[in-house]
Design an enzyme around this catalytic site. Structure first.
Site, PDB file in Angstrom:
ATOM      1  N   THR A   6      -1.752 -32.681-101.303  1.00 19.29           N
ATOM      2  CA  THR A   6      -1.164 -33.093 -99.984  1.00 19.29           C
ATOM      3  C   THR A   6      -0.615 -34.629-100.526  1.00 19.29           C
ATOM      4  O   THR A   6      -1.193 -35.798-101.392  1.00 19.29           O
ATOM      5  CB  THR A   6      -2.241 -33.163 -99.513  1.00 19.29           C
ATOM      6  OG1 THR A   6      -1.366 -34.766 -97.934  1.00 19.29           O
ATOM      7  CG2 THR A   6      -3.445 -34.334 -99.454  1.00 19.29           C
ATOM      8  N   TYR A  36      -9.557 -38.258 -95.055  1.00 18.67           N
ATOM      9  CA  TYR A  36      -8.763 -37.449 -96.219  1.00 18.67           C
ATOM     10  C   TYR A  36      -8.376 -37.768 -97.788  1.00 18.67           C
ATOM     11  O   TYR A  36      -8.444 -36.546 -97.911  1.00 18.67           O
ATOM     12  CB  TYR A  36      -8.291 -36.776 -94.966  1.00 18.67           C
ATOM     13  CG  TYR A  36      -7.194 -35.849 -95.224  1.00 18.67           C
ATOM     14  CD1 TYR A  36      -7.806 -33.959 -95.798  1.00 18.67           C
ATOM     15  CD2 TYR A  36      -5.775 -35.689 -95.499  1.00 18.67           C
ATOM     16  CE1 TYR A  36      -6.972 -33.203 -95.630  1.00 18.67           C
ATOM     17  CE2 TYR A  36      -4.766 -34.239 -95.212  1.00 18.67           C
ATOM     18  CZ  TYR A  36      -5.435 -32.696 -96.049  1.00 18.67           C
ATOM     19  OH  TYR A  36      -5.144 -32.277 -96.132  1.00 18.67           O
ATOM     20  N   LYS A  64      -9.142 -35.676-100.569  1.00 10.69           N
ATOM     21  CA  LYS A  64      -7.578 -35.190-101.884  1.00 10.69           C
ATOM     22  C   LYS A  64      -7.808 -35.767-103.026  1.00 10.69           C
ATOM     23  O   LYS A  64      -7.423 -34.894-104.170  1.00 10.69           O
ATOM     24  CB  LYS A  64      -6.464 -34.761-100.838  1.00 10.69           C
ATOM     25  CG  LYS A  64      -6.623 -33.664 -99.406  1.00 10.69           C
ATOM     26  CD  LYS A  64      -6.772 -32.594-100.293  1.00 10.69           C
ATOM     27  CE  LYS A  64      -7.105 -30.776 -99.439  1.00 10.69           C
ATOM     28  NZ  LYS A  64      -7.044 -30.250 -99.767  1.00 10.69           N
ATOM     29  N   GLU A 110      -0.482 -36.704 -98.751  1.00 13.03           N
ATOM     30  CA  GLU A 110      -1.271 -38.455 -98.323  1.00 13.03           C
ATOM     31  C   GLU A 110      -2.200 -38.905 -98.652  1.00 13.03           C
ATOM     32  O   GLU A 110      -2.299 -40.044 -98.106  1.00 13.03           O
ATOM     33  CB  GLU A 110      -2.253 -37.671 -96.481  1.00 13.03           C
ATOM     34  CG  GLU A 110      -2.044 -36.908 -95.443  1.00 13.03           C
ATOM     35  CD  GLU A 110      -1.766 -37.600 -94.494  1.00 13.03           C
ATOM     36  OE1 GLU A 110      -2.302 -38.462 -94.234  1.00 13.03           O
ATOM     37  OE2 GLU A 110      -0.356 -37.480 -93.579  1.00 13.03           O
TER      38      GLU A 110
HETATM   39  P1  GDP Z   1      -0.488 -35.121 -90.673  1.00 16.86           P
HETATM   40  O1  GDP Z   1       0.733 -35.995 -91.407  1.00 16.86           O
HETATM   41  O2  GDP Z   1      -1.573 -34.504 -92.102  1.00 16.86           O
HETATM   42  O3  GDP Z   1      -2.024 -36.207 -90.106  1.00 16.86           O
HETATM   43  O4  GDP Z   1      -0.259 -33.834 -89.281  1.00 16.86           O
HETATM   44  P2  GDP Z   1      -0.331 -34.502 -87.991  1.00 16.86           P
HETATM   45  O5  GDP Z   1       0.782 -33.529 -87.596  1.00 16.86           O
HETATM   46  O6  GDP Z   1      -1.377 -34.520 -87.425  1.00 16.86           O
HETATM   47  O7  GDP Z   1       0.177 -35.592 -87.382  1.00 16.86           O
HETATM   48  C1  GDP Z   1       1.621 -36.420 -87.829  1.00 16.86           C
HETATM   49  C2  GDP Z   1       1.858 -37.585 -87.582  1.00 16.86           C
HETATM   50  O8  GDP Z   1       2.486 -37.108 -86.110  1.00 16.86           O
HETATM   51  C3  GDP Z   1       1.519 -38.463 -88.305  1.00 16.86           C
HETATM   52  O9  GDP Z   1       1.786 -39.527 -88.142  1.00 16.86           O
HETATM   53  C4  GDP Z   1       0.982 -38.736 -86.136  1.00 16.86           C
HETATM   54  O10 GDP Z   1       0.164 -40.162 -85.845  1.00 16.86           O
HETATM   55  C5  GDP Z   1       1.834 -38.091 -85.054  1.00 16.86           C
HETATM   56  N1  GDP Z   1       0.664 -37.789 -83.981  1.00 16.86           N
HETATM   57  C6  GDP Z   1       1.967 -38.091 -82.547  1.00 16.86           C
HETATM   58  N2  GDP Z   1       1.523 -37.530 -81.967  1.00 16.86           N
HETATM   59  C7  GDP Z   1      -0.165 -37.046 -82.541  1.00 16.86           C
HETATM   60  C8  GDP Z   1      -0.191 -36.290 -81.678  1.00 16.86           C
HETATM   61  O11 GDP Z   1      -0.566 -35.895 -80.761  1.00 16.86           O
HETATM   62  N3  GDP Z   1      -1.303 -35.583 -83.012  1.00 16.86           N
HETATM   63  C9  GDP Z   1      -1.072 -35.012 -83.536  1.00 16.86           C
HETATM   64  N4  GDP Z   1      -2.016 -34.492 -84.259  1.00 16.86           N
HETATM   65  N5  GDP Z   1      -0.453 -36.107 -84.561  1.00 16.86           N
HETATM   66  C10 GDP Z   1       0.481 -37.192 -83.947  1.00 16.86           C
END
Ligand code: GDP
Length: 333
Positions: A122, A145, A149, A124
Protein backbone atom coordinates in the site's frame (compact mmCIF):
# COMPACT_ATOMS: atom_id res chain seq x y z
CA UNK A 1 -7.56 -24.09 -16.20
CA UNK A 2 -5.51 -21.92 -13.79
CA UNK A 3 -6.49 -21.89 -10.14
CA UNK A 4 -6.36 -18.81 -7.92
CA UNK A 5 -6.82 -18.58 -4.16
CA UNK A 6 -7.95 -15.19 -2.89
CA UNK A 7 -7.73 -14.29 0.80
CA UNK A 8 -10.17 -11.50 1.65
CA UNK A 9 -12.44 -12.58 -1.21
CA UNK A 10 -15.54 -11.06 0.42
CA UNK A 11 -14.05 -7.55 0.55
CA UNK A 12 -14.04 -4.82 -2.07
CA UNK A 13 -10.89 -5.93 -3.90
CA UNK A 14 -11.48 -9.64 -3.39
CA UNK A 15 -14.92 -9.53 -4.95
CA UNK A 16 -13.80 -7.50 -7.98
CA UNK A 17 -10.78 -9.75 -8.45
CA UNK A 18 -12.91 -12.90 -8.22
CA UNK A 19 -15.22 -11.55 -10.95
CA UNK A 20 -12.26 -10.61 -13.14
CA UNK A 21 -10.49 -13.96 -12.77
CA UNK A 22 -13.71 -15.89 -13.39
CA UNK A 23 -14.15 -13.91 -16.61
CA UNK A 24 -10.60 -14.87 -17.59
CA UNK A 25 -11.50 -18.52 -17.13
CA UNK A 26 -9.85 -19.15 -13.77
CA UNK A 27 -11.08 -21.57 -11.16
CA UNK A 28 -11.43 -19.24 -8.18
CA UNK A 29 -11.07 -20.29 -4.57
CA UNK A 30 -11.96 -17.85 -1.83
CA UNK A 31 -10.75 -17.97 1.74
CA UNK A 32 -13.52 -16.87 4.11
CA UNK A 33 -13.96 -16.74 7.86
CA UNK A 34 -17.74 -16.90 7.76
CA UNK A 35 -20.59 -17.75 5.42
CA UNK A 36 -19.91 -16.05 2.07
CA UNK A 37 -23.63 -15.26 1.77
CA UNK A 38 -23.01 -12.49 4.32
CA UNK A 39 -21.06 -10.56 1.67
CA UNK A 40 -23.38 -8.56 -0.58
CA UNK A 41 -20.64 -8.15 -3.12
CA UNK A 42 -20.39 -11.88 -3.71
CA UNK A 43 -24.11 -12.37 -4.23
CA UNK A 44 -23.80 -12.53 -8.02
CA UNK A 45 -20.69 -14.73 -8.17
CA UNK A 46 -20.78 -16.91 -5.03
CA UNK A 47 -22.09 -19.91 -6.94
CA UNK A 48 -19.01 -19.83 -9.20
CA UNK A 49 -16.45 -19.62 -6.37
CA UNK A 50 -15.12 -22.52 -4.29
CA UNK A 51 -15.04 -21.38 -0.68
CA UNK A 52 -12.62 -22.63 1.94
CA UNK A 53 -12.75 -21.62 5.57
CA UNK A 54 -9.69 -20.22 7.23
CA UNK A 55 -8.14 -17.34 9.11
CA UNK A 56 -4.78 -15.68 8.50
CA UNK A 57 -4.11 -15.97 12.24
CA UNK A 58 -4.54 -19.75 12.22
CA UNK A 59 -1.79 -21.55 10.30
CA UNK A 60 -3.48 -24.95 10.40
CA UNK A 61 -6.66 -23.62 8.80
CA UNK A 62 -4.61 -21.86 6.12
CA UNK A 63 -2.60 -24.99 5.36
CA UNK A 64 -5.78 -27.04 4.91
CA UNK A 65 -7.37 -24.38 2.72
CA UNK A 66 -4.24 -24.11 0.60
CA UNK A 67 -4.06 -27.87 0.17
CA UNK A 68 -7.67 -28.01 -1.00
CA UNK A 69 -7.27 -25.14 -3.46
CA UNK A 70 -3.76 -26.15 -4.64
CA UNK A 71 -3.51 -22.80 -6.42
CA UNK A 72 -1.27 -21.56 -9.22
CA UNK A 73 -1.71 -18.03 -7.91
CA UNK A 74 -2.46 -16.69 -4.43
CA UNK A 75 -3.73 -13.15 -3.89
CA UNK A 76 -3.29 -12.12 -0.28
CA UNK A 77 -5.89 -9.38 0.09
CA UNK A 78 -7.17 -10.14 3.60
CA UNK A 79 -5.94 -7.54 6.07
CA UNK A 80 -6.78 -5.09 8.81
CA UNK A 81 -6.75 -2.01 6.57
CA UNK A 82 -8.13 0.88 8.61
CA UNK A 83 -5.46 3.25 9.95
CA UNK A 84 -7.32 4.36 13.16
CA UNK A 85 -8.04 0.71 14.06
CA UNK A 86 -4.35 -0.03 13.68
CA UNK A 87 -3.70 2.45 16.51
CA UNK A 88 -6.41 0.78 18.64
CA UNK A 89 -5.18 -2.74 17.88
CA UNK A 90 -1.56 -2.57 16.70
CA UNK A 91 -0.64 -6.11 17.74
CA UNK A 92 -3.69 -7.62 16.07
CA UNK A 93 -2.96 -5.55 12.96
CA UNK A 94 0.55 -7.03 12.87
CA UNK A 95 -0.68 -10.55 13.56
CA UNK A 96 -3.04 -10.41 10.57
CA UNK A 97 -1.04 -8.26 8.15
CA UNK A 98 2.47 -9.59 8.83
CA UNK A 99 1.96 -12.86 10.71
CA UNK A 100 -0.77 -13.95 8.32
CA UNK A 101 1.40 -13.31 5.29
CA UNK A 102 4.36 -15.08 6.95
CA UNK A 103 2.16 -18.12 7.60
CA UNK A 104 1.02 -18.11 4.00
CA UNK A 105 4.57 -17.89 2.62
CA UNK A 106 5.72 -20.75 4.82
CA UNK A 107 2.86 -22.89 3.54
CA UNK A 108 3.63 -22.00 -0.09
CA UNK A 109 7.31 -22.82 0.37
CA UNK A 110 6.56 -26.16 2.01
CA UNK A 111 3.57 -27.32 -0.02
CA UNK A 112 3.84 -25.87 -3.49
CA UNK A 113 6.80 -23.52 -4.02
CA UNK A 114 5.97 -22.81 -7.67
CA UNK A 115 2.81 -20.93 -6.60
CA UNK A 116 2.89 -17.26 -7.56
CA UNK A 117 1.99 -14.94 -4.67
CA UNK A 118 0.56 -11.44 -4.80
CA UNK A 119 0.83 -9.38 -1.63
CA UNK A 120 -1.43 -6.33 -1.18
CA UNK A 121 1.08 -3.62 -0.33
CA UNK A 122 0.00 0.00 0.00
CA UNK A 123 0.92 3.64 -0.52
CA UNK A 124 0.61 4.06 3.27
CA UNK A 125 4.14 2.60 3.41
CA UNK A 126 5.52 5.83 1.91
CA UNK A 127 4.35 8.30 4.55
CA UNK A 128 4.74 11.99 3.74
CA UNK A 129 6.61 12.47 0.47
CA UNK A 130 6.70 15.66 -1.59
CA UNK A 131 6.94 14.01 -5.02
CA UNK A 132 4.94 11.30 -6.77
CA UNK A 133 6.01 7.92 -5.36
CA UNK A 134 7.44 5.12 -7.48
CA UNK A 135 9.07 1.75 -6.74
CA UNK A 136 12.32 3.46 -5.66
CA UNK A 137 10.76 5.88 -3.16
CA UNK A 138 11.94 5.10 0.41
CA UNK A 139 9.34 3.95 2.93
CA UNK A 140 8.49 6.04 5.95
CA UNK A 141 5.20 4.68 7.34
CA UNK A 142 3.29 6.80 9.83
CA UNK A 143 0.97 4.26 11.48
CA UNK A 144 0.97 0.68 12.74
CA UNK A 145 -0.98 -0.17 9.59
CA UNK A 146 1.66 1.31 7.28
CA UNK A 147 4.44 -0.30 9.29
CA UNK A 148 2.80 -3.71 9.17
CA UNK A 149 2.38 -3.48 5.42
CA UNK A 150 6.00 -2.41 5.02
CA UNK A 151 7.15 -5.42 7.07
CA UNK A 152 5.08 -7.76 4.89
CA UNK A 153 6.42 -6.07 1.75
CA UNK A 154 10.01 -6.66 2.98
CA UNK A 155 9.14 -10.25 3.80
CA UNK A 156 7.99 -10.73 0.21
CA UNK A 157 11.40 -9.50 -0.96
CA UNK A 158 13.35 -11.94 1.22
CA UNK A 159 11.21 -14.88 0.11
CA UNK A 160 11.72 -13.74 -3.47
CA UNK A 161 15.47 -14.01 -2.85
CA UNK A 162 14.89 -17.59 -1.73
CA UNK A 163 13.26 -18.38 -5.05
CA UNK A 164 9.55 -17.92 -4.36
CA UNK A 165 7.59 -15.98 -7.00
CA UNK A 166 6.18 -13.28 -4.76
CA UNK A 167 5.70 -9.54 -5.18
CA UNK A 168 4.00 -6.58 -3.55
CA UNK A 169 1.57 -4.45 -5.52
CA UNK A 170 1.89 -0.97 -4.01
CA UNK A 171 -1.64 0.24 -4.62
CA UNK A 172 -2.71 3.77 -3.86
CA UNK A 173 -6.21 4.36 -2.44
CA UNK A 174 -8.79 2.64 -4.56
CA UNK A 175 -12.49 3.04 -4.01
CA UNK A 176 -15.82 1.87 -5.39
CA UNK A 177 -19.42 1.40 -4.29
CA UNK A 178 -18.05 -1.62 -2.39
CA UNK A 179 -15.57 0.39 -0.30
CA UNK A 180 -15.79 -0.11 3.46
CA UNK A 181 -18.06 2.51 5.06
CA UNK A 182 -15.36 3.61 7.51
CA UNK A 183 -13.13 4.95 4.71
CA UNK A 184 -13.64 8.63 3.97
CA UNK A 185 -14.96 8.36 0.40
CA UNK A 186 -17.71 5.90 1.20
CA UNK A 187 -18.51 7.64 4.48
CA UNK A 188 -19.17 10.77 2.40
CA UNK A 189 -21.22 9.14 -0.38
CA UNK A 190 -23.37 7.25 2.11
CA UNK A 191 -24.00 10.43 4.08
CA UNK A 192 -24.85 12.24 0.83
CA UNK A 193 -27.50 9.65 0.03
CA UNK A 194 -28.99 9.93 3.52
CA UNK A 195 -29.19 13.74 3.20
CA UNK A 196 -30.97 13.54 -0.15
CA UNK A 197 -33.46 11.09 1.35
CA UNK A 198 -34.29 13.62 4.04
CA UNK A 199 -31.90 12.83 6.90
CA UNK A 200 -30.40 16.32 7.35
CA UNK A 201 -27.72 15.44 9.89
CA UNK A 202 -24.34 17.12 9.64
CA UNK A 203 -21.54 14.90 8.46
CA UNK A 204 -18.61 14.82 10.87
CA UNK A 205 -15.19 14.47 9.29
CA UNK A 206 -11.55 15.05 10.19
CA UNK A 207 -8.91 16.66 8.01
CA UNK A 208 -10.55 18.02 4.84
CA UNK A 209 -7.23 19.15 3.36
CA UNK A 210 -5.52 15.77 3.18
CA UNK A 211 -5.07 14.54 -0.36
CA UNK A 212 -5.21 11.05 -1.81
CA UNK A 213 -4.70 9.53 -5.25
CA UNK A 214 -8.11 7.90 -5.51
CA UNK A 215 -8.70 5.36 -8.28
CA UNK A 216 -11.34 2.73 -9.05
CA UNK A 217 -10.84 -0.68 -7.41
CA UNK A 218 -12.15 -2.50 -10.50
CA UNK A 219 -9.19 -1.11 -12.48
CA UNK A 220 -6.69 -1.98 -9.77
CA UNK A 221 -7.52 -5.69 -9.52
CA UNK A 222 -6.57 -5.99 -13.20
CA UNK A 223 -3.12 -4.70 -12.26
CA UNK A 224 -2.86 -7.36 -9.54
CA UNK A 225 -3.40 -10.11 -12.09
CA UNK A 226 -1.10 -8.50 -14.67
CA UNK A 227 1.72 -8.31 -12.12
CA UNK A 228 1.72 -12.09 -11.62
CA UNK A 229 2.06 -12.91 -15.33
CA UNK A 230 5.67 -11.97 -16.27
CA UNK A 231 8.41 -14.60 -15.91
CA UNK A 232 10.18 -12.69 -13.16
CA UNK A 233 8.39 -11.06 -10.23
CA UNK A 234 8.63 -7.31 -9.62
CA UNK A 235 6.92 -4.88 -7.26
CA UNK A 236 4.80 -2.21 -8.95
CA UNK A 237 3.20 1.07 -7.91
CA UNK A 238 -0.41 1.49 -9.04
CA UNK A 239 -2.29 4.79 -8.99
CA UNK A 240 -3.81 7.45 -11.21
CA UNK A 241 -1.02 9.99 -10.65
CA UNK A 242 -3.49 12.70 -9.61
CA UNK A 243 -4.42 13.55 -6.04
CA UNK A 244 -7.47 15.34 -4.69
CA UNK A 245 -8.31 16.64 -1.23
CA UNK A 246 -11.17 15.38 0.91
CA UNK A 247 -12.72 18.80 0.27
CA UNK A 248 -12.44 18.23 -3.50
CA UNK A 249 -14.22 14.91 -3.02
CA UNK A 250 -17.04 16.63 -1.08
CA UNK A 251 -17.34 19.29 -3.78
CA UNK A 252 -17.52 16.67 -6.52
CA UNK A 253 -20.23 14.83 -4.59
CA UNK A 254 -22.28 18.03 -4.43
CA UNK A 255 -21.77 18.55 -8.17
CA UNK A 256 -23.01 15.03 -8.91
CA UNK A 257 -25.96 15.35 -6.54
CA UNK A 258 -27.08 18.57 -8.23
CA UNK A 259 -27.14 16.75 -11.57
CA UNK A 260 -29.20 13.88 -10.15
CA UNK A 261 -31.58 15.59 -7.70
CA UNK A 262 -33.45 18.86 -7.36
CA UNK A 263 -31.23 21.45 -5.68
CA UNK A 264 -33.61 21.69 -2.70
CA UNK A 265 -32.59 18.14 -1.78
CA UNK A 266 -28.86 18.88 -1.97
CA UNK A 267 -26.77 20.65 0.69
CA UNK A 268 -26.19 24.26 -0.41
CA UNK A 269 -22.50 24.11 0.43
CA UNK A 270 -19.88 22.02 2.18
CA UNK A 271 -20.25 24.31 5.22
CA UNK A 272 -23.98 23.59 5.42
CA UNK A 273 -23.35 19.87 5.31
CA UNK A 274 -20.04 19.07 6.98
CA UNK A 275 -18.43 19.89 10.30
CA UNK A 276 -14.94 19.04 11.45
CA UNK A 277 -14.89 16.79 14.47
CA UNK A 278 -11.51 16.50 16.16
CA UNK A 279 -12.07 12.81 16.93
CA UNK A 280 -11.48 12.11 13.23
CA UNK A 281 -8.20 14.07 13.04
CA UNK A 282 -5.16 11.77 12.96
CA UNK A 283 -1.81 11.79 14.65
CA UNK A 284 0.78 10.95 12.02
CA UNK A 285 -1.50 12.15 9.22
CA UNK A 286 -0.25 11.56 5.70
CA UNK A 287 -1.06 14.84 3.97
CA UNK A 288 -0.67 13.85 0.34
CA UNK A 289 -0.23 10.63 -1.59
CA UNK A 290 0.31 10.60 -5.33
CA UNK A 291 1.55 7.75 -7.51
CA UNK A 292 4.05 7.52 -10.31
CA UNK A 293 2.96 4.27 -11.91
CA UNK A 294 4.96 4.66 -15.12
CA UNK A 295 6.69 1.30 -14.61
CA UNK A 296 3.34 -0.55 -14.51
CA UNK A 297 2.10 1.44 -17.49
CA UNK A 298 5.24 0.62 -19.51
CA UNK A 299 5.86 -3.00 -18.45
CA UNK A 300 2.30 -4.24 -17.91
CA UNK A 301 0.35 -1.92 -20.18
CA UNK A 302 -1.85 -1.06 -17.21
CA UNK A 303 -3.80 2.17 -17.04
CA UNK A 304 -6.84 3.38 -15.13
CA UNK A 305 -10.14 3.63 -17.02
CA UNK A 306 -12.11 5.61 -14.43
CA UNK A 307 -11.22 9.19 -13.51
CA UNK A 308 -12.03 11.07 -10.31
CA UNK A 309 -15.36 12.56 -11.46
CA UNK A 310 -16.53 9.21 -12.82
CA UNK A 311 -15.56 7.44 -9.59
CA UNK A 312 -17.51 9.91 -7.46
CA UNK A 313 -20.54 9.63 -9.75
CA UNK A 314 -20.44 5.84 -9.55
CA UNK A 315 -20.31 5.87 -5.75
CA UNK A 316 -23.00 8.52 -5.29
CA UNK A 317 -25.39 6.77 -7.68
CA UNK A 318 -24.85 3.40 -6.02
CA UNK A 319 -25.43 4.70 -2.50
CA UNK A 320 -28.54 6.60 -3.59
CA UNK A 321 -29.92 3.51 -5.31
CA UNK A 322 -29.26 1.20 -2.36
CA UNK A 323 -30.79 3.60 0.17
CA UNK A 324 -33.85 4.04 -2.04
CA UNK A 325 -34.12 0.27 -2.20
CA UNK A 326 -33.92 -0.07 1.59
CA UNK A 327 -36.45 2.71 2.17
CA UNK A 328 -38.71 1.33 -0.56
CA UNK A 329 -38.60 -2.09 1.04
CA UNK A 330 -39.46 -0.57 4.43
CA UNK A 331 -42.40 1.36 2.97
CA UNK A 332 -43.60 -1.72 1.12
CA UNK A 333 -43.26 -3.74 4.30
P1 GDP B 1 -6.34 5.96 4.20
O1 GDP B 1 -5.61 6.82 3.22
O2 GDP B 1 -6.06 4.51 4.00
O3 GDP B 1 -6.13 6.36 5.62
O4 GDP B 1 -7.90 6.12 3.81
P2 GDP B 1 -9.11 6.85 4.55
O5 GDP B 1 -10.23 6.89 3.57
O6 GDP B 1 -9.40 6.25 5.88
O7 GDP B 1 -8.58 8.33 4.81
C1 GDP B 1 -8.17 9.16 3.75
C2 GDP B 1 -7.89 10.56 4.28
O8 GDP B 1 -9.13 11.16 4.65
C3 GDP B 1 -6.99 10.60 5.51
O9 GDP B 1 -6.04 11.61 5.34
C4 GDP B 1 -7.95 10.95 6.64
O10 GDP B 1 -7.35 11.69 7.69
C5 GDP B 1 -8.95 11.82 5.90
N1 GDP B 1 -10.23 11.93 6.61
C6 GDP B 1 -10.85 13.09 6.97
N2 GDP B 1 -11.97 12.84 7.65
C7 GDP B 1 -12.09 11.47 7.73
C8 GDP B 1 -13.06 10.62 8.31
O11 GDP B 1 -14.03 11.04 8.91
N3 GDP B 1 -12.85 9.27 8.15
C9 GDP B 1 -11.76 8.78 7.48
N4 GDP B 1 -11.64 7.45 7.34
N5 GDP B 1 -10.82 9.57 6.94
C10 GDP B 1 -10.98 10.91 7.05
Amino acid sequence: MKKALITGVSGQDGSYLAEYLLDLGYEVWGLVRREPETSRWLAATAHRIEFVYGDLRDEESLAVAFQKAWPDEVYNLAAQVFVPTSWECPAETFDINVGGFARLLRIVERQKPDTRVYQASTSEMFGNVEANCNEETPFNPMSPYGTSKMAAHRLAAVYRNRGIYVLGGILFNHESPRRGPEMVTRKITRAAARWVMGDRVKLKLGNLQSRRDWGFAGDYVKAMHAMLQPDTPNDYVIGTGISHSVEDFLQQVLTELRKICGSSDVPRSIEDWVEVDTQFLRTGEIHNLQADSSAARNDLGWQPSVDFAHLVKMMVEADLASLREVLGAKTAG
